[in-house]
Design a protein around this motif. Structure first.
Motif, PDB file in Angstrom:
ATOM      1  N   SER A  43     127.167  95.216 -14.879  1.00 47.10           N
ATOM      2  CA  SER A  43     126.909  94.188 -15.892  1.00 47.10           C
ATOM      3  C   SER A  43     127.543  94.617 -17.202  1.00 47.10           C
ATOM      4  N   ALA A  44     127.461  93.728 -18.173  1.00 50.33           N
ATOM      5  CA  ALA A  44     127.969  94.039 -19.513  1.00 50.33           C
ATOM      6  C   ALA A  44     127.088  95.095 -20.179  1.00 50.33           C
ATOM      7  N   THR A  49     125.998  90.391 -23.602  1.00 47.82           N
ATOM      8  CA  THR A  49     126.060  88.956 -23.291  1.00 47.82           C
ATOM      9  C   THR A  49     125.301  88.136 -24.338  1.00 47.82           C
ATOM     10  N   GLU A  76     131.643  92.081 -19.034  1.00 44.55           N
ATOM     11  CA  GLU A  76     131.702  92.856 -17.782  1.00 44.55           C
ATOM     12  C   GLU A  76     133.058  93.551 -17.632  1.00 44.55           C
ATOM     13  N   PHE A 138     128.871  88.947 -12.302  1.00 48.38           N
ATOM     14  CA  PHE A 138     128.556  87.739 -13.089  1.00 48.38           C
ATOM     15  C   PHE A 138     129.712  86.754 -13.227  1.00 48.38           C
ATOM     16  N   ARG A 152     122.786  83.494 -15.917  1.00 48.44           N
ATOM     17  CA  ARG A 152     122.260  84.748 -16.454  1.00 48.44           C
ATOM     18  C   ARG A 152     121.682  85.610 -15.322  1.00 48.44           C
ATOM     19  N   GLY A 153     121.928  86.899 -15.453  1.00 52.83           N
ATOM     20  CA  GLY A 153     121.491  87.820 -14.406  1.00 52.83           C
ATOM     21  C   GLY A 153     122.400  87.779 -13.184  1.00 52.83           C
ATOM     22  N   GLY A 154     123.557  87.134 -13.336  1.00 56.79           N
ATOM     23  CA  GLY A 154     124.423  86.849 -12.182  1.00 56.79           C
ATOM     24  C   GLY A 154     125.105  88.045 -11.536  1.00 56.79           C
ATOM     25  N   SER A 155     125.033  89.211 -12.166  1.00 56.58           N
ATOM     26  CA  SER A 155     125.620  90.391 -11.507  1.00 56.58           C
ATOM     27  C   SER A 155     124.862  90.726 -10.231  1.00 56.58           C
ATOM     28  N   ASP A 156     123.574  90.405 -10.205  1.00 56.97           N
ATOM     29  CA  ASP A 156     122.790  90.607  -8.970  1.00 56.97           C
ATOM     30  C   ASP A 156     123.418  89.805  -7.836  1.00 56.97           C
TER      31      ASP A 156
HETATM   32  N1  ASP Z   1     125.622  90.187 -18.325  1.00 56.85           N
HETATM   33  C1  ASP Z   1     125.059  89.020 -17.672  1.00 56.85           C
HETATM   34  C2  ASP Z   1     123.737  88.639 -18.309  1.00 56.85           C
HETATM   35  O1  ASP Z   1     123.319  89.284 -19.252  1.00 56.85           O
HETATM   36  C3  ASP Z   1     124.920  89.205 -16.188  1.00 56.85           C
HETATM   37  C4  ASP Z   1     123.928  90.264 -15.751  1.00 56.85           C
HETATM   38  O2  ASP Z   1     123.487  91.082 -16.556  1.00 56.85           O
HETATM   39  O3  ASP Z   1     123.589  90.279 -14.563  1.00 56.85           O
HETATM   40  O4  ASP Z   1     123.148  87.674 -17.919  1.00 56.85           O
END
Ligand code: ASP
Ligand code: ADP
Ligand code: MG
Length: 406
Positions: A43-44, A49, A76, A138, A152-156
């Motif tokens: 992730s970033a 982000t 990222e 992400f 958001r949270g898309g690296s998962d």
């Molecule tokens: N950097 C992105 C976010 O903050 C993706 C992630 O962290 O999974 O939503």
């Protein structure tokens, strides 16, 4: 010795600064030394982000979503390059890629795109050369070559999708807590780490506000049976397995408590009690892409009724405008927006076979003098909308009431 492939994902807090990036590199290399092939998703850095979103907000209140994705994807890109350098420094071979470079093809729904397919040839080629492959989380690219992001949270989601595509043995999600807890450990220090949860429970918890995993990533994991191990990036302890089925010795009715402060409530007052009006309002919202969540309509004795519903906070103003417009033509009264709400929920597959769970939940609220404004239930969850200021108290009360700290 060749031990197979693992996908490892490191969240923002795990790569917040140079020191942490170096410690991630050390961990990755330790797995390499054990003989694993590795695809690493990052992730970033830290809150990058959020900071980029804030920066865009200083330029315009209504940025183009395409440009937003162009901007957010840069976070990222920084992380992958730095991690590759840190691994090189330790004397190992690694190569970093953007989502586009490794063929993560998505639809064109900017800021919350869906993955259509992954052309993983490039990753496989580099793995064959013995390199550790590092992929920016992400993000993807659509058929017009525009960069997209996955919500958001898309690296998962990137990690789980790659684990599926590459038939990895496991998908490890490294974060700043030691696994999935009975509730957010930042709110309730008595929260307990759970050894294993089912996809269904995790999906419900994530959808109801447990940000530790992105809900869509769990949907994909469930569909393709990708085992996930959520664990700490700060120590070597094993964390929580997310799997299809969990055999529990004892009857667990409630597995977790969640909280979501990202919803707003809209109420349409004095709606004439005749067929077709709810259809009008909700069709209009759906056409304009507003996702409606909880809906409550009161029973009416006066031939007039109030309809309340919740929407994501980001959609609230749009939803208010649309609802006012459409309800004006139906003879309804005023339309009210309430931002000051929170949703607290209890989740557990055990609810299916137990009675009185809702009553126990309402007891916990009553004992703390918390008024319940809306209620909704699913097969494995019960949610209440309450005033935001009571959210933390409610979480603690429910955690205690269902014996989750024991
Ligand atoms: N950097 C992105 C976010 O903050 C993706 C992630 O962290 O999974 O939503
Ligand atoms: P990352 O940057 O690694 O993706 P996130 O901030 O997205 O991390 O997710 C981790 C956070 O999720 C934790 O710090 C914790 O406060 C929060 N969280 C919410 N609910 C839970 C839960 N039930 N179990 C564990 N963590 C939770
Ligand atoms: Mg996250």
């Amino acid at each position: 010795m060749h031990k197979g492939l693992i996908v490892q994902k490191f969240g923002g807090s795990s790569v917040a600064n140079a020191e942490r990036i170096q410690s991630v590199a050390t961990r990755v290399v330790s797995y390499r030394k054990k003989g694993y092939d590795l695809v690493v998703v990052v992730s970033a850095l830290g809150d990058t982000t959020d900071e980029l979103i804030e920066l865009a907000g200083k330029i315009t209140t209504d940025p183009s979503e395409r440009e937003m994705d162009m901007l957010l994807s840069t976070g990222e890109q920084i992380s992958v390059a730095l991690l590759a350098m840190a691994i090189h420094k330790l004397g190992f071979e690694a190569i970093s890629f953007t989502g586009a470079q490794v063929g993560i093809i998505t639809d064109s729904t900017h800021t919350r795109a869906r993955i259509i397919k992954i052309n993983a040839d490039k990753i496989k080629e580099e793995l064959k050369k013995g390199k550790i492959v590092i992929v920016a989380g992400f993000q993807g690219i659509n058929i017009n070559q525009d960069i997209t992001t996955l919500g958001r949270g898309g690296s998962d989601l990137t990690a789980v999708a790659l684990a599926k595509e590459l038939a990895a043995k496991e998908c490890e999600i490294y974060t700043d807590v030691e696994g999935i807890y009975t509730t957010d450990p930042r709110i309730e220090p008595k929260a307990k780490k759970i050894k294993a949860v089912t996809y269904d429970e995790m999906l419900e918890m994530a959808s109801l506000g447990a940000q530790v995993m992105q809900a869509r990533s769990i949907e994909v994991a469930k569909k393709f049976d990708v085992p996930i191990h959520v664990r700490s990036s700060f120590n070597g302890k094993s964390g929580t397995m997310i799997v299809k089925e969990v055999k529990r010795m004892e009857d667990v009715v409630v597995s977790g408590v969640t909280i979501n402060k990202n919803e707003s409530k809209i109420t349409v007052c004095d709606v004439p009690d005749r067929p077709g009006i709810a259809a009008k309002i909700f069709n209009h919202l759906a056409e304009k892409g507003v996702n409606v969540d909880m809906i409550v309509q009161n029973v009416s004795h006066t031939r007039q009724t109030d309809i309340s519903f919740t929407v994501g906070k980001a959609d609230a103003k749009k939803a208010l405008r649309l609802t006012k417009k459409i309800s004006g033509n139906t003879g309804s009264g005023q339309v009210l927006l309430d931002d000051d709400i929170a949703r607290v929920s209890i989740v557990g597959v055990g609810m299916k076979s137990h009675t009185g769970v809702a009553a126990t939940m309402f007891d916990a609220m009553a004992e703390n003098k918390i008024n319940i404004e809306m209620i909704s239930t699913s097969d494995i969850s019960i949610s209440c909308i309450i005033k935001k200021k009571f959210a933390e108290t409610a979480v603690k009360a429910l955690h205690e009431k269902f014996g989750l700290g024991k």
